[in-house]
Design an enzyme around this catalytic site. Structure first.
Site: not given
Ligand code: PBG
Length: 324
Positions: A120, A122, A130, A195, A205, A217, A233, A248, A274, A313
């Site tokens: 990515c 970002c 991104c 996603k 983030r 986003r 998708e 996700k 996260s 995690y």
């Molecule tokens: C990058 C990305 C993100 C996550 C994984 N790859 C953040 C986003 O899209 O803002 C999130 C993973 C997480 O929250 O644990 N684009």
């Protein structure tokens, strides 16, 4: 037949019986640990909103991954946080960049581990989006070349799998072509296919310093109320050459995962993100629930819904509890 002949409780009386009747099992084989890698040396920075998660410098990530492999975890996914960011995310495909060096370090220290890289822009752009910007718009087609270059640089560094998470249209095809043309036809693509534009990425983030400088986003990630669109998708990513599909976040989207399981015969991944991790850890820290039990129940639910493996995690703690 029904009650009193049928008594559902009979098979629940004792643990050995429950073990025999159990339909879903979580194993160490199901786990992928995300790791954040920063520049510098000897750096171990805790992420405040994710207890137990640290950002590691490249020199420490190898030995950390040796421990991860010793716990029986098959794979890690690496996120790079560069020292400098710019408009085009130059660090993303720098052969000497933070994630490229981390991949090489992990390969050396823990050759038995599967190294996945997040693809990515970002984490590498100063605006935190991104893809590339045209005005305030994230421009799809010009971003594809940057993403493909990033994926190729990861493969060159030794990544086993590349995982695009940007949600640009056509990125899987662009990455597949770039890999194939450069002699990396054997490198699989794990597509973050469904996603969603989720509030549950907040702690990530902070860890990746990748919050968008303006806007959000929602112009490229999926709208949370949509399920049929997620299946489209996934179909598109498969047609473009994805080897594994991801949903996700995980827990709020188990219906999408279950439907994908019915529909597709490829391996499915789920990202327990996260914010999902943070809320469990926060409740546990307050004594409001039994953290390890709640985590285990959550991950089993994600498997039951249809995931073949889970990015989490909590992989280390769960692997330790699941040790044979
Ligand atoms: C990058 C990305 C993100 C996550 C994984 N790859 C953040 C986003 O899209 O803002 C999130 C993973 C997480 O929250 O644990 N684009």
């Amino acid at each position: 037949m029904s009650f009193p002949t049928v008594r559902m409780r009979r098979l629940r009386r004792r643990e050995p019986l429950r073990r025999l009747a159990r339909e879903t099992r979580l194993s160490r084989d199901d786990l992928v640990l995300p790791l954040f890698v920063v520049e510098g040396s000897g750096v171990r920075q805790p992420v405040a909103s994710m207890p137990g998660v640290e950002r590691l410098s490249v020199d420490l990530v190898g030995e950390e991954c040796k421990r991860v492999a010793d716990l029986g975890i098959p794979a890690v996914i690496l996120f790079g946080i560069p020292a400098a960011k710019d408009a085009r995310g130059s660090g993303a495909d720098d052969p000497n960049g933070v994630v490229q060096r981390a991949v090489a370090a992990v390969r050396r220290a823990a050759p038995e581990l599967c190294v996945i890289t997040d693809v990515c822009l970002c984490e590498y752009t100063d605006h935190g989006h991104c893809g590339l910007l045209e005005g305030e718009d994230v421009a799809n087609d010009p971003s594809l070349e940057r993403l493909a270059a990033a994926a190729l640089s990861h493969a060159r560094a030794g990544a086993d799998v590349v995982a695009p998470s940007d949600m640009m249209d056509g990125r899987v095809a662009a990455i597949r072509r770039a890999l194939d043309d450069a002699g990396f036809a054997h490198v699989p693509i794990l597509a973050y296919a469904a996603k969603y534009a989720s509030a549950f990425y907040g702690p990530f983030r902070e860890a990746a310093e990748s919050a968008p400088a303006f806007g959000d986003r929602r112009g490229y990630q999926m709208d949370p109320p949509n399920r049929r669109e997620a299946l489209r998708e996934m179909e598109l990513d498969l047609a473009e050459g994805a080897d594994v599909l991801m949903v996700k976040p995980a827990l709020p989207y188990l219906d999408v995962l279950a439907e994908a399981r019915r529909r597709f015969d490829v391996p499915l991944a789920a990202y327990h993100v996260s914010g999902e991790y943070a809320m469990l850890m926060a409740a546990a820290a307050n004594g409001w629930l039994d953290g390890p039990r709640a985590m285990m129940e959550t991950l089993v639910a994600i498997k039951r819904a249809g995931a073949d493996f889970i990015l989490t995690y909590a992989a280390r703690e769960i692997a330790a509890r699941l040790a044979p």
